[in-house]
Design a protein around this motif. Structure first.
Motif, PDB file in Angstrom:
ATOM      1  N   MET A   1       0.846  -1.196   0.000  1.00  0.00           N
ATOM      2  CA  MET A   1       0.000   0.000   0.000  1.00  0.00           C
ATOM      3  C   MET A   1       0.886   1.252   0.000  1.00  0.00           C
ATOM      4  O   MET A   1       1.868   1.298   0.725  1.00  0.00           O
ATOM      5  N   ASN A   2       0.517   2.226  -0.805  1.00  0.00           N
ATOM      6  CA  ASN A   2       1.311   3.451  -0.865  1.00  0.00           C
ATOM      7  C   ASN A   2       0.949   4.363   0.316  1.00  0.00           C
ATOM      8  O   ASN A   2      -0.187   4.810   0.455  1.00  0.00           O
ATOM      9  N   GLN A   3       1.948   4.606   1.161  1.00  0.00           N
ATOM     10  CA  GLN A   3       1.724   5.365   2.404  1.00  0.00           C
ATOM     11  C   GLN A   3       1.395   6.835   2.134  1.00  0.00           C
ATOM     12  O   GLN A   3       0.901   7.527   3.027  1.00  0.00           O
ATOM     13  N   LYS A   4       1.681   7.299   0.904  1.00  0.00           N
ATOM     14  CA  LYS A   4       1.409   8.720   0.633  1.00  0.00           C
ATOM     15  C   LYS A   4      -0.070   8.972   0.349  1.00  0.00           C
ATOM     16  O   LYS A   4      -0.511  10.112   0.312  1.00  0.00           O
ATOM     17  N   ILE A   5      -0.822   7.893   0.083  1.00  0.00           N
ATOM     18  CA  ILE A   5      -2.250   8.069  -0.241  1.00  0.00           C
ATOM     19  C   ILE A   5      -3.050   8.012   1.058  1.00  0.00           C
ATOM     20  O   ILE A   5      -2.968   7.040   1.809  1.00  0.00           O
ATOM     21  N   GLU A   6      -3.831   9.088   1.317  1.00  0.00           N
ATOM     22  CA  GLU A   6      -4.623   9.109   2.554  1.00  0.00           C
ATOM     23  C   GLU A   6      -5.991   8.492   2.339  1.00  0.00           C
ATOM     24  O   GLU A   6      -6.547   7.834   3.202  1.00  0.00           O
ATOM     25  N   ARG A   7      -6.555   8.760   1.159  1.00  0.00           N
ATOM     26  CA  ARG A   7      -7.930   8.317   0.894  1.00  0.00           C
ATOM     27  C   ARG A   7      -7.982   7.789  -0.529  1.00  0.00           C
ATOM     28  O   ARG A   7      -7.470   8.438  -1.450  1.00  0.00           O
ATOM     29  N   LEU A   8      -8.570   6.600  -0.692  1.00  0.00           N
ATOM     30  CA  LEU A   8      -8.657   5.997  -2.029  1.00  0.00           C
ATOM     31  C   LEU A   8     -10.123   5.700  -2.314  1.00  0.00           C
ATOM     32  O   LEU A   8     -10.779   5.003  -1.517  1.00  0.00           O
ATOM     33  N   GLN A   9     -10.648   6.246  -3.406  1.00  0.00           N
ATOM     34  CA  GLN A   9     -12.061   6.024  -3.747  1.00  0.00           C
ATOM     35  C   GLN A   9     -12.105   5.233  -5.044  1.00  0.00           C
ATOM     36  O   GLN A   9     -11.687   5.733  -6.085  1.00  0.00           O
ATOM     37  N   LEU A  10     -12.582   3.989  -4.959  1.00  0.00           N
ATOM     38  CA  LEU A  10     -12.590   3.108  -6.129  1.00  0.00           C
ATOM     39  C   LEU A  10     -13.969   3.126  -6.762  1.00  0.00           C
ATOM     40  O   LEU A  10     -14.981   3.070  -6.059  1.00  0.00           O
ATOM     41  N   TYR A  11     -13.988   3.149  -8.095  1.00  0.00           N
ATOM     42  CA  TYR A  11     -15.274   3.096  -8.810  1.00  0.00           C
ATOM     43  C   TYR A  11     -15.259   1.969  -9.824  1.00  0.00           C
ATOM     44  O   TYR A  11     -14.273   1.762 -10.538  1.00  0.00           O
ATOM     45  N   ASP A  12     -16.361   1.251  -9.915  1.00  0.00           N
ATOM     46  CA  ASP A  12     -16.565   0.283 -11.000  1.00  0.00           C
ATOM     47  C   ASP A  12     -18.068   0.279 -11.272  1.00  0.00           C
ATOM     48  O   ASP A  12     -18.863   0.557 -10.365  1.00  0.00           O
ATOM     49  N   THR A  13     -18.453  -0.020 -12.499  1.00  0.00           N
ATOM     50  CA  THR A  13     -19.894  -0.127 -12.765  1.00  0.00           C
ATOM     51  C   THR A  13     -20.487  -1.288 -11.957  1.00  0.00           C
ATOM     52  O   THR A  13     -21.657  -1.259 -11.593  1.00  0.00           O
ATOM     53  N   HIS A  14     -19.641  -2.281 -11.654  1.00  0.00           N
ATOM     54  CA  HIS A  14     -20.123  -3.481 -10.960  1.00  0.00           C
ATOM     55  C   HIS A  14     -19.986  -3.336  -9.440  1.00  0.00           C
ATOM     56  O   HIS A  14     -18.989  -2.802  -8.954  1.00  0.00           O
ATOM     57  N   GLU A  15     -20.996  -3.863  -8.728  1.00  0.00           N
ATOM     58  CA  GLU A  15     -21.022  -3.779  -7.255  1.00  0.00           C
ATOM     59  C   GLU A  15     -19.846  -4.492  -6.589  1.00  0.00           C
ATOM     60  O   GLU A  15     -19.553  -4.258  -5.415  1.00  0.00           O
ATOM     61  N   LYS A  16     -19.157  -5.365  -7.344  1.00  0.00           N
ATOM     62  CA  LYS A  16     -18.048  -6.115  -6.730  1.00  0.00           C
ATOM     63  C   LYS A  16     -16.956  -5.186  -6.186  1.00  0.00           C
ATOM     64  O   LYS A  16     -16.152  -5.593  -5.345  1.00  0.00           O
ATOM     65  N   ILE A  17     -16.967  -3.947  -6.625  1.00  0.00           N
ATOM     66  CA  ILE A  17     -15.942  -3.006  -6.172  1.00  0.00           C
ATOM     67  C   ILE A  17     -16.067  -2.731  -4.672  1.00  0.00           C
ATOM     68  O   ILE A  17     -15.078  -2.406  -4.004  1.00  0.00           O
ATOM     69  N   ILE A  18     -17.282  -2.873  -4.137  1.00  0.00           N
ATOM     70  CA  ILE A  18     -17.477  -2.632  -2.692  1.00  0.00           C
ATOM     71  C   ILE A  18     -16.650  -3.674  -1.909  1.00  0.00           C
ATOM     72  O   ILE A  18     -15.977  -3.335  -0.928  1.00  0.00           O
ATOM     73  N   GLY A  19     -16.688  -4.921  -2.368  1.00  0.00           N
ATOM     74  CA  GLY A  19     -15.909  -5.983  -1.722  1.00  0.00           C
ATOM     75  C   GLY A  19     -14.410  -5.758  -1.876  1.00  0.00           C
ATOM     76  O   GLY A  19     -13.633  -5.973  -0.937  1.00  0.00           O
ATOM     77  N   ALA A  20     -14.009  -5.292  -3.078  1.00  0.00           N
ATOM     78  CA  ALA A  20     -12.577  -5.035  -3.311  1.00  0.00           C
ATOM     79  C   ALA A  20     -12.081  -3.939  -2.373  1.00  0.00           C
ATOM     80  O   ALA A  20     -10.998  -4.028  -1.784  1.00  0.00           O
ATOM     81  N   ALA A  21     -12.917  -2.898  -2.187  1.00  0.00           N
ATOM     82  CA  ALA A  21     -12.536  -1.799  -1.280  1.00  0.00           C
ATOM     83  C   ALA A  21     -12.435  -2.313   0.151  1.00  0.00           C
ATOM     84  O   ALA A  21     -11.494  -1.973   0.890  1.00  0.00           O
ATOM     85  N   MET A  22     -13.405  -3.157   0.534  1.00  0.00           N
ATOM     86  CA  MET A  22     -13.412  -3.713   1.889  1.00  0.00           C
ATOM     87  C   MET A  22     -12.124  -4.518   2.134  1.00  0.00           C
ATOM     88  O   MET A  22     -11.487  -4.388   3.173  1.00  0.00           O
ATOM     89  N   ALA A  23     -11.739  -5.333   1.144  1.00  0.00           N
ATOM     90  CA  ALA A  23     -10.541  -6.168   1.302  1.00  0.00           C
ATOM     91  C   ALA A  23      -9.298  -5.297   1.470  1.00  0.00           C
ATOM     92  O   ALA A  23      -8.420  -5.597   2.287  1.00  0.00           O
ATOM     93  N   LEU A  24      -9.233  -4.196   0.715  1.00  0.00           N
ATOM     94  CA  LEU A  24      -8.063  -3.321   0.834  1.00  0.00           C
ATOM     95  C   LEU A  24      -8.001  -2.648   2.204  1.00  0.00           C
ATOM     96  O   LEU A  24      -6.925  -2.385   2.734  1.00  0.00           O
TER      97      LEU A  24
END
Ligand SMILES: NC(=O)C1=CN([C@@H]2O[C@H](COP(=O)(O)OP(=O)(O)OC[C@H]3O[C@@H](n4cnc5c(N)ncnc54)[C@H](O)[C@@H]3O)[C@@H](O)[C@H]2O)C=CC1
Ligand SMILES: O=C([O-])CC(=O)C(=O)O
Length: 296
Positions: A1-24
């Motif tokens: 994980m890049n320590q310089k990033i404070e907030r990461l907002q992921l977008y995908d048309t598919h709902e699976k992105i919510i799970g990907a964000a949770m895992a990160l």
């Protein structure tokens, strides 16, 4: 994980992105990650300093990068619309292929929306530097740790141009025959991965590494430093309106795009022969705006 990033907002048309964000979010030391799906693109780009696109359809064996414009342009247009509505001053970094056309496409769209800033739109081409570095070190049988070869031009088989005459450390030298062999080899590596992955994707790990390298430097620029980073961007110096190379970037965007410096005969030949291909790709991207916008 890049320590310089404070907030990461992921977008995908598919709902699976919510799970990907949770895992990160399970990983310690990284940013706070949120997932946005479907209609929530506006919320995803709101208040971000850097918007990065890496969607949608990688090419299949037999496709050229330029065949992917129709597949990938619509979402990029939607990102540009969301930027215009929610966050017109953000930096926009594009990793989606075909880079040579997608950057001019996004630039034209942003211009139409009245928010184009040529100093803040970047195509990510770092993967060509990583590959050149790895295979040049292998050819010379030296460590790739400190070896660096600038790569300019564009991101396609006809436009990737390693500048071996600017390789560092300076004691490493490739002869003209090696320069040509390595150039032709590096130009084909993206296609080779697509072929070997048999239609299931492209160089996912390589592009992740390259995006991280580029964004790490860009974040320093956003935070106030003047940095040098290679990108494909608006550039008036080579006879095409866009060109890749090491640019100087500061908190307000590109301060100085890559400028000509002395090339050897082989590099001059590569630059001259790449420009018509870049011009063709720029036109393909800009013409696609005319195809897409009347339909919206
Ligand atoms: N700039 C570079 O150096 C490189 C660029 N690429 C490009 O990166 C892109 C992705 O390639 P891969 O990671 O191999 O593909 P992939 O298929 O592994 O990932 C594509 C992702 O896009 C998402 N996606 C699909 N439709 C979407 C939409 N409408 N909105 C938002 N997200 C959407 C998918 O859910 C998937 O997670 C391609 O355009 C590829 O050509 C790939 C390698 C190097
Ligand atoms: O070749 C592709 O489609 C993906 C890419 O840009 C690369 O790996 O350089």
């Amino acid at each position: 994980m890049n320590q310089k990033i404070e907030r990461l907002q992921l977008y995908d048309t598919h709902e699976k992105i919510i799970g990907a964000a949770m895992a990160l979010n399970h990983l310690p030391g990284g940013p706070i990650v949120s997932g946005f799906a479907g209609e929530k693109l506006g919320a995803a780009v709101r208040s971000s300093e850097l918007i990065l696109t890496l969607h949608r359809v990688p090419r299949k064996p037999g496709n050229k990068r330029e065949d992917m414009i129709a597949a990938n342009a619509l979402l990029l247009q939607k990102v540009c619309r969301a930027m215009a509505d929610e966050n017109p001053n953000a930096f926009l970094a594009i990793a989606t292929n075909p880079i040579n056309s997608m950057v001019p496409f996004a630039s034209s769209i942003l211009y139409k929306y009245g928010i184009y800033n040529p100093f803040k739109v970047f195509g990510i081409t770092q993967i060509d530097i990583a590959r050149t570095r790895t295979y040049t070190a292998e050819a010379l049988q030296v460590s790739n740790q400190n070896l660096f070869v600038p790569v300019i031009g564009g991101h396609s088989a006809e436009t990737i141009i390693p500048l071996f005459s600017y390789m560092t450390p300076v004691e490493h030298v490739v002869n003209p025959c090696q320069a040509d062999t390595l150039t032709q080899f590096v130009r084909k590596l993206g296609t080779e991965i697509v072929f070997q992955k048999q239609g299931s994707g492209s160089a996912v790990v390589g592009v992740a590494h390259s995006i991280n390298e580029f964004c790490d430097t860009l974040i320093d620029a956003i935070n106030g430093k003047e940095v040098e980073a290679t990108c494909y961007s608006a550039n008036p110096y080579f006879g095409s309106r866009f060109f890749a190379g090491p640019a100087t970037i500061g908190p307000y965007g590109i301060v100085q795009p890559f400028r000509k410096f002395p090339f050897n005969d082989y590099e001059t030949f590569l630059v001259n022969s790449s420009v018509p291909f870049i011009n063709r790709d720029v036109n393909l991207g800009e013409d696609y705006v005319k195809v897409l916008l009347p339909k919206l």
